[in-house]
Design a protein around this motif. Structure first.
Motif, PDB file in Angstrom:
ATOM      1  N   ASN A 217       0.805  -1.221   0.000  1.00  0.00           N
ATOM      2  CA  ASN A 217       0.000   0.000   0.000  1.00  0.00           C
ATOM      3  C   ASN A 217       0.831   1.261   0.000  1.00  0.00           C
ATOM      4  O   ASN A 217       0.392   2.297  -0.485  1.00  0.00           O
ATOM      5  N   LEU A 218       2.004   1.175   0.570  1.00  0.00           N
ATOM      6  CA  LEU A 218       2.813   2.374   0.653  1.00  0.00           C
ATOM      7  C   LEU A 218       3.204   2.902  -0.715  1.00  0.00           C
ATOM      8  O   LEU A 218       3.500   4.077  -0.866  1.00  0.00           O
TER       9      LEU A 218
ATOM     10  N   ASN B 101      -3.344   4.372  -3.850  1.00  0.00           N
ATOM     11  CA  ASN B 101      -4.771   4.199  -4.066  1.00  0.00           C
ATOM     12  C   ASN B 101      -5.512   4.446  -2.748  1.00  0.00           C
ATOM     13  O   ASN B 101      -4.941   4.991  -1.804  1.00  0.00           O
ATOM     14  N   ASP B 102      -6.763   4.035  -2.688  1.00  0.00           N
ATOM     15  CA  ASP B 102      -7.549   4.257  -1.471  1.00  0.00           C
ATOM     16  C   ASP B 102      -6.953   3.532  -0.263  1.00  0.00           C
ATOM     17  O   ASP B 102      -7.071   4.010   0.866  1.00  0.00           O
TER      18      ASP B 102
ATOM     19  N   GLU C 135      -4.065   3.834   5.093  1.00  0.00           N
ATOM     20  CA  GLU C 135      -2.886   3.597   5.937  1.00  0.00           C
ATOM     21  C   GLU C 135      -2.345   4.921   6.480  1.00  0.00           C
ATOM     22  O   GLU C 135      -1.986   5.018   7.646  1.00  0.00           O
ATOM     23  N   ILE C 136      -2.316   5.935   5.633  1.00  0.00           N
ATOM     24  CA  ILE C 136      -1.805   7.245   6.060  1.00  0.00           C
ATOM     25  C   ILE C 136      -2.778   7.892   7.043  1.00  0.00           C
ATOM     26  O   ILE C 136      -2.390   8.321   8.132  1.00  0.00           O
TER      27      ILE C 136
ATOM     28  N   LYS D 173      -1.799   5.884 -18.751  1.00  0.00           N
ATOM     29  CA  LYS D 173      -2.893   5.468 -19.639  1.00  0.00           C
ATOM     30  C   LYS D 173      -4.003   4.783 -18.840  1.00  0.00           C
ATOM     31  O   LYS D 173      -5.178   5.054 -19.035  1.00  0.00           O
ATOM     32  N   ALA D 174      -3.619   3.905 -17.905  1.00  0.00           N
ATOM     33  CA  ALA D 174      -4.611   3.208 -17.088  1.00  0.00           C
ATOM     34  C   ALA D 174      -5.359   4.189 -16.191  1.00  0.00           C
ATOM     35  O   ALA D 174      -6.578   4.078 -16.022  1.00  0.00           O
ATOM     36  N   ALA D 175      -4.647   5.166 -15.643  1.00  0.00           N
ATOM     37  CA  ALA D 175      -5.285   6.149 -14.770  1.00  0.00           C
ATOM     38  C   ALA D 175      -6.271   7.020 -15.541  1.00  0.00           C
ATOM     39  O   ALA D 175      -7.287   7.452 -14.992  1.00  0.00           O
TER      40      ALA D 175
END
Length: 178
Positions: free
Chosen positions: A74-75, A79-80, A85-86, A127-129
Motif C-alpha cells: 500500500n505504501l 490508491n484508497d 494507511e496514512i 494510460k490506465a489512470a
C-alpha cells in the motif's frame, strides 16, 4: 482432469484437487498434504477461523499456502488503501515492518529498483489512470459483476505470521509478488 494430464504420469495419479467451502467443507482432519487459499482471506471476517480450519485439515508436515493483498504494498500503490494507511496512522509501522524484513540489508537497492520499474511503467500507468471506468468491460458481457459490500481486508507479513502462529503454524516464508 486437465491438470492431471499436464503432470508426469506418476504424479497425476496421486493428485486429488477439491474446491470446497473453506469453513464448512466436511473433509476429514489431518488428511491433506497442502491447503491453499488464493485471494480468500481478505473476504473473510476473521483470520483465526480460517487458520484453525486449515490446521485441522493438514497432516503433520503439511503446507499451507496463502496469497492475499499485502499491506506493505500500500505504501507504493497510491490508491484508497494507501490513503487509509496514512489517515489511520499505520504507515510508519508498515515502514518499520519493511525494515525488519530486510535481512540482508539490501532494501535501498530494492527501493531503487522499484522506483526504476515505476519509471519504466509510467506511460502505461498514466494510460490506465486516464481510462474511463466505463471502458472496462467484464470478460463475459452477460455476466453480472460480483458485488462485495465490505472493504477487502489486507494483511502484512507480520499479521499473517501472528494469525497463523495462534493456530499452531510455524516457520512462515514469504514470497513477494508486487
Amino acid at each position: 482432469a486437465a491438470l492431471r494430464n499436464t503432470l508426469p504420469p506418476d504424479a497425476g495419479g496421486r493428485l486429488r484437487l477439491e474446491v470446497r467451502d473453506v469453513l464448512a467443507n466436511g473433509l476429514p482432519s489431518a488428511g491433506a498434504d497442502a491447503v491453499t487459499a488464493i485471494g480468500l482471506i481478505e473476504y473473510l471476517e476473521r483470520d483465526d477461523v480460517f487458520f484453525r480450519e486449515a490446521a485441522r485439515l493438514l497432516r503433520p508436515g503439511g503446507v499451507l499456502v496463502v496469497s492475499c493483498r499485502n499491506r506493505l504494498f500500500n505504501l507504493a500503490s497510491l490508491n484508497d488503501y494507501t490513503r487509509r494507511e496514512i489517515d489511520g496512522g499505520t504507515a510508519a509501522a508498515l515502514l518499520d515492518e519493511i525494515r525488519e524484513l530486510d535481512g540482508d540489508g539490501g532494501i535501498r537497492d530494492r527501493f531503487r529498483d522499484f522506483a526504476a520499474r515505476l519509471r519504466e511503467g509510467a506511460d502505461a500507468l498514466e494510460k490506465a489512470a486516464a481510462m474511463d471506468l466505463d471502458d472496462r468491460r467484464p470478460t463475459r458481457p452477460d455476466a453480472p459483476a460480483p458485488v462485495f459490500e465490505q472493504i477487502r481486508r489486507q494483511h502484512s507479513p507480520r499479521e499473517l505470521s501472528e494469525a497463523a502462529a495462534a493456530s499452531g503454524f510455524t516457520n512462515p516464508a514469504f514470497v513477494g509478488v508486487h
